[in-house]
Write a protein that holds these residues in place. Structure first.
Motif, PDB file in Angstrom:
ATOM      1  N   GLU A  10      62.780  58.733  92.094  1.00 18.57           N
ATOM      2  CA  GLU A  10      61.277  58.517  92.163  1.00 18.57           C
ATOM      3  C   GLU A  10      60.657  59.089  90.984  1.00 18.57           C
ATOM      4  N   GLN A  13      58.311  62.284  92.379  1.00 16.77           N
ATOM      5  CA  GLN A  13      59.211  63.494  92.410  1.00 16.77           C
ATOM      6  C   GLN A  13      59.363  64.240  91.132  1.00 16.77           C
ATOM      7  N   PHE A  15      57.796  63.903  88.398  1.00 15.84           N
ATOM      8  CA  PHE A  15      56.576  64.441  87.935  1.00 15.84           C
ATOM      9  C   PHE A  15      56.260  65.512  88.501  1.00 15.84           C
ATOM     10  N   THR A  16      56.264  65.629  89.861  1.00 16.27           N
ATOM     11  CA  THR A  16      56.058  66.754  90.748  1.00 16.27           C
ATOM     12  C   THR A  16      56.706  68.015  90.072  1.00 16.27           C
ATOM     13  N   LYS A  19      55.679  69.355  86.609  1.00 16.08           N
ATOM     14  CA  LYS A  19      54.665  70.017  86.687  1.00 16.08           C
ATOM     15  C   LYS A  19      54.646  71.483  87.324  1.00 16.08           C
ATOM     16  N   LYS A 106      63.629  69.550  99.846  1.00 11.99           N
ATOM     17  CA  LYS A 106      62.280  69.185  99.592  1.00 11.99           C
ATOM     18  C   LYS A 106      61.395  68.963 101.072  1.00 11.99           C
TER      19      LYS A 106
END
Lengths: 127, 1018
Positions: A10, A13, A15-16, A19, A106
């Motif tokens: 995903e 995910q 990206f999260t 970052k 998660k």
């Protein structure tokens, strides 16, 4: 720089995680990979990452299968692998902790997440 | 200042506080004028008296030290004299390098005071090392050689650290004390200084004190002079003594050495010989001394040349290695000697000291050794046995091997040298012991004194093929070093033969003695059997004789005389056919007739014909044959059905009653299977119940129906079917069946049974319905849990970006309005995350798949650790917590989940407590269970709240939007406690009156274990 590879199907995910890590510590260099095949391809052609974060539930090649493939290769065997999953059953957690360096559920707490990753990298470097 | 010693801490501290100022030297200004101006005759009188006192004292000292020639004694005298005076003190400072040692002599009053000071500053005055260079006053005296008249105070301030100086001045009361300091000389150099101290000193004392210093200096000089003379004398005496000693020693040595020694001059003339020479050569001393060896017959001509050449070389200063000469005795014997000579000075002239060593024995030994080594080498190379030599270091290594051993190990010499015998042995020997360990044990045995040891050993060749060997090990010494010598003999063939021999013998013995048949052996003459050679146990047992008795008999003695056997014919037949089977009877010791079936064979034992007989007791067979005949008659006429069939079910016998019941003609019995007479509806039952029962238990009994194959009429029977087994092998042979006709009894029973069956069916249907319903409910519940689990899981993934990224956005946001909005969002996301996680947790606890991992724990320990980990929470809310749980309760728990439970309950108590509230944890032991209570004095609960509080998502105050609570904590706690086999409940006296939560847990009551555990912990 601490090179971290994240493998998850995903994009959000990926990206999260990227970052979160980069915001917490400028030293993190996060590479995002969206499936197992690309992960193996990347490992073949590039410098080894200091740590791999692996999602378990991925289509085509699951995290477990990818884990086996990485560990079969002599050059990649020493790369610490941390499982990252939203799975909630005991089996996933126990197996993740047993096979990988750690198992992180998660959604994770950002501070705790960064702390755990740094700890594994430091242990690896001192060894 | 300038003084180095350790100061006590208190003084150091004091010192730090005071600022150190530079201290100048104040030489007392003596204003003579003023004194004269204020001349007071009384004072002058006193001063005069004092002066006399001092002069007297100094004179006394001077007289006393006049003849003393010991430094210490001088100072001792000064100290003694001063001690006796009342007014004066003296210090002597001796210079050694730049450090100076202080000797203080005081009168008794001052001594006491000094002791007090020593106690205060923690150091003995005699241990002071003063660096004079750091004292200006001292430096002036020593560098310039001048006498000074100063205030003692100034000196003290200079040479002591400030605080120490203060203490000294205070205690000693030195305010007005004066000090005359004057140098001491030794060999015209300043060696120290003398200080005379008194409160009454005046400048007029200086000459006297200087005089004293001069006397001391003179005495010191005198000491030095005397010491020098003494030393010279000593040296002289010593040299003389050494000379004497060495001469004496030389003479002794010369004479006591058994080897011949001669001293010859540079031309070869004998100057001196020892007893060794006369002893070996039989020449007397007079016959040799003064003569040149060249003119005597003491050595062979050849040796003379050698000796002379070497003597000349040596005299020229060339060193010569030992060489060999032949000496001829007075009696004409020729002896070989090794000569070692050295050039020496003998009474001022160059001479040669020649030492001879008899080497007759050595030469002999060398020769013998050479021969034996040659012999050994030949033996080594040609031996038919493997021989090796190995180094005996920590790891044993081959150094040499003969050709045979190379052949044995299947390798070349280079393959074996440097390797260890262990490399040529398998890891384990046949006894299962480690080869390596065994080798070292054996070598230890050898090193501990065993001459040699032989043992059997498994070796392996270089290609890992193992072979058996007999190894003899011994320690041999070569050139003073120990080596291991091994001789290896390949015994593979012998071993194989031994093993097969042993095996076949064992087989034979086992066969013969343990056989269930009667076995015997006897010899064979031309016309009759001879005595038994061997009989087995069974034979003795059956015939009731002991073995010893039987060995005195022959088979003929035992044979029943009523059996008419043509023994001659029998023997002829046996000899011709070598193998005869026959039946006969023998008579036992008590007269029993035993029918036997005997199989005789002729075998060769020790190359003689021997009969081996195998007999079988056939008494039972005979009896059975007779019994069977009797039985057959009974069976035939019995009123019950009797039937025999093969294991496959083929009938082989059916009695008359059976023939009638089943409608089978006697001739047709063997054509039928037993299944033919079983009605169709019973066939299945027979296959599934009757047959397995017979197979497993050996029999079946029960009710059956048989069908008459002619009329199709059915007969109710009670049947007993069982297996007939071979009595010897226990192998089943036949199926037997006995059945009784019960048709009449049965008809009444059938109706009753039908009614019963109907009722039962009805009941079962009802039960099934209930079961179905229960299952449906259970499934629904499970679906609910699975749904929650799935939902939770699906929610967790999208929560990730929210939980992790939004806080970053919030942090980075500068606009206060947006920041506030983000805070609200984050708070709600946090709540949502909490809710999702708790929901999943509860669903997991509800799931049957979730397993708890129990471990034994101490209740108090785990409660303590949870309380400690929540310390911060209690501190923040200022809650006082008390733990009264008793310490010796052990429980079996899933630690992580139990901690979760405690956390939930403690958090709950804190949440509903007022600030500065108190929580008390207590335990009550009921034997099987422990009840733990957590009591708070918080807001309390209503009865309604108590009733629902453990339900999922229940919140006591619905209106309150509580971000910290999911409303699931207590439901989770309840699940956890239930899984542990306990109960949970709450009590409250109403709103505002506090609440108490209780839960129970089974106690682990294994006292033994507890004791052990405690023991270990302690």
């Amino acid at each position: 720089m601490k090179k971290i590879m994240v493998v998850d199907d995903e994009e959000d995910q990926l990206f999260t995680v990227k970052k979160t890590l980069e915001y917490a510590d400028k030293e993190f260099d996060v590479i995002t990979i969206n499936n197992g095949t690309n992960c193996l391809q990347y490992l073949k052609n590039n410098d080894q990452p200091d740590l791999i974060l692996l999602d378990i539930m991925m289509p085509e090649m699951t995290g477990w299968e990818l884990y086996d493939k990485i560990k079969e290769n002599n050059e990649w065997r020493e790369i610490p692998i941390v499982f990252l999953s939203a799975r909630t059953d005991d089996t996933a957690e126990n197996a993740g902790k047993f096979f990988g360096e750690d198992y992180i559920e998660k959604p994770f707490d950002s501070q705790d997440f960064v702390k755990r990753i740094n700890k594994i990298i430091n242990t690896k470097n001192t060894n | 200042m300038g003084c180095r010693f350790e100061e006590p801490d208190i003084i150091k501290d004091l010192r730090e506080e005071e600022k150190l100022g530079k201290l100048g030297v104040k030489t007392l200004e003596f204003k003579e004028k003023h004194q004269i101006d204020n001349l007071d005759f009384n004072k002058l009188d006193i001063a005069f008296k004092d002066h006399l006192n001092l002069v007297e004292l100094i004179e006394e000292i001077t007289v006393k030290i006049h003849d003393v020639v010991d430094e210490n004694e001088i100072f001792r005298i000064i100290e003694n004299q001063i001690r006796n005076s009342e007014k004066y003190s003296a210090s002597i400072l001796l210079l050694t390098d730049d450090k100076t040692k202080l000797r203080i002599a005081c009168n008794s009053e001052e001594t006491t005071k000094i002791k007090k000071i020593e106690r205060l500053i923690g150091k003995k005055s005699s241990n002071y090392k003063i660096s004079y260079k750091k004292s200006k006053i001292y430096r002036n005296i020593i560098d310039e050689g001048k006498t000074h008249f100063v205030k003692l105070k100034d000196v003290i301030i200079e040479i002591f650290p400030k605080i120490t100086a203060k203490i000294i001045l205070k205690i000693m009361n030195y305010e007005e004390t004066k000090d005359v300091l004057t140098p001491l000389y030794r060999n015209n150099e300043i060696c120290g200084l003398l200080a005379i101290t008194s409160s009454d000193l005046g400048e007029y004392c200086i000459p006297s004190i200087k005089n004293l210093a001069r006397h001391i200096s003179l005495s010191l000089d005198k000491i030095d002079k005397q010491n020098k003379i003494k030393e010279v004398n000593k040296d002289l005496i010593k040299s003389k003594k050494m000379l004497e000693e060495s001469s004496h020693y030389f003479r002794n040595l010369f004479n006591s050495i058994a080897d011949p020694i001669a001293i010859v001059d540079s031309k070869g003339k004998f100057l001196e010989i020892n007893e060794g020479v006369t002893k070996y050569t039989n020449y007397t001393r007079n016959e040799l001394i003064g003569k040149n060896f060249l003119t005597t017959k003491i050595v062979t001509k050849k040796s003379k040349i050698i000796l002379l050449t070497n003597l000349t070389k040596r005299m020229a200063g060339i060193n010569i290695k030992p060489y060999i000469v032949n000496i001829i005795t007075k009696d004409g014997d020729k002896l070989p000697f090794e000569v070692n000579a050295q050039k020496i000075e003998y009474f001022g002239k160059p001479a040669d000291i020649v030492i001879f060593r008899d080497i007759t024995e050595r030469i002999k030994t060398e020769k013998a050794l050479k021969i034996s080594e040659d012999k050994y080498r030949t033996l080594f190379e040609t031996s038919d046995e493997g021989i090796f030599i190995a180094d005996l270091n920590d790891d044993i290594k081959f150094i040499d091997c003969n050709p045979k051993s190379l052949k044995m190990f299947g390798c070349k010499k280079e393959d074996i040298i440097g390797k260890s015998p262990i490399d040529f042995s398998p890891e384990y020997q046949s006894e299962g012991l480690l080869s390596k360990k065994l080798v070292f044990e054996k070598i230890n045995d050898l090193l501990n004194g065993l001459n040699n040891i032989s043992f059997e050993w498994k070796h392996k060749q270089i290609n890992n093929i193992e072979f058996d060997a007999e190894v003899t090990l011994a320690i041999i010494e070569l050139e003073g070093k120990k080596y291991l010598q091994g001789i290896i003999r390949d015994i593979t063939e012998r071993k194989k033969a031994e093993i097969s021999l042993k095996e076949s013998e064992e087989k034979y013995r086992a066969l013969f003695f343990n056989n269930v048949d009667l076995l015997f052996m006897h010899g064979l003459d031309d016309d009759k059997p001879t005595n038994f050679i061997e009989v087995n146990e069974k034979f003795c047992e059956t015939l009731e004789y002991t073995k010893e008795e039987l060995l005195e008999m022959n088979p003929w003695d035992l044979t029943d005389k009523h059996m008419q056997i043509d023994i001659n014919g029998f023997l002829v037949k046996l000899k011709e056919e070598r193998d005869v089977l026959f039946e006969t009877s023998m008579i036992s010791k008590t007269g029993n007739k035993i029918p036997l079936e005997i199989h005789n064979t002729i075998i060769r034992v020790n190359s003689r014909n021997t009969v081996l007989g195998i007999a079988r007791d056939i008494t039972e067979r005979k009896t059975a044959e007779e019994e069977l005949q009797k039985l057959a008659a009974v069976v035939k006429h019995s009123g019950e059905l009797v039937n025999l069939a093969t294991l496959e079910g083929k009938m082989i016998f059916l009695n008359e009653a059976g023939e009638k019941m089943l409608g089978i003609h006697p001739n047709q019995v063997k054509k039928h299977m037993i299944y033919d007479v079983i009605p169709k509806d019973l066939q299945f039952m027979v296959k599934k119940q009757v047959v397995p029962s017979i197979i497993n238990k050996g029999f079946w009994e029960g009710e059956l129906r048989y069908k008459n194959i002619e009329t199709n009429d059915e007969t109710y029977v009670y049947a007993l079917t069982f297996l007939i087994e071979d009595p010897e092998t226990n192998k089943p042979l036949y199926l037997a069946n006995v059945s009784r006709d019960i048709t009449d009894q049965k008809r009444d029973g059938i109706k009753l049974e039908k009614a019963h069956t109907d009722l039962k069916e009805l009941n079962e249907k009802l039960e099934d319905k209930v079961k179905d319903r229960t299952k449906q409910i259970h499934d629904l519940l499970q679906q609910k849990d699975e749904f929650i689990n799935q939902l939770g899981h699906d929610l967790k993934n999208p929560l990730g970006p929210l939980v992790n990224l939004l806080p970053i956005v919030e942090k980075e946001e500068k606009d206060p309005t947006l920041k506030e909005m983000l805070q609200v969002i984050n708070r709600n996301i946090d709540y949502m995350k909490n809710l999702v996680i708790k929901t999943i947790q509860l669903a997991r606890l509800n799931s049957s798949k979730t397993e708890f991992t129990y471990e034994d724990s101490n209740l108090l320990d785990i409660i303590n650790s949870t309380v400690i980990s929540n310390k911060l929470l209690f501190k923040e809310s200022r809650i006082y917590i008390k733990n009264n749980v008793s310490k010796d309760i052990n429980i079996s728990i899933d630690k992580l989940r139990f901690e979760e439970l405690l956390n939930n309950l403690l958090n709950n108590s804190v949440k509903f407590s007022k600030e500065s509230g108190r929580i008390i944890i207590d335990s009550k032991n009921d034997g099987d269970f422990v009840t733990i209570s957590i009591k708070d004095n918080g807001i309390g609960m209503t009865d309604k709240q108590i009733k629902f509080m453990f339900d999922e998502f229940y919140k006591a105050d619905e209106s309150r939007h509580d971000f910290d609570s999911s409303g699931l904590g207590l439901s989770i706690s309840k699940k956890i406690i239930e899984k542990h086999g306990g109960k949970i409940w709450a009590e409250s006296d109403g709103l505002g009156k506090g609440s108490t939560f209780y839960f129970t847990l089974p106690i682990k009551s294994n006292e033994k274990d507890d004791i052990n555990l405690n023991g270990i912990i302690k």
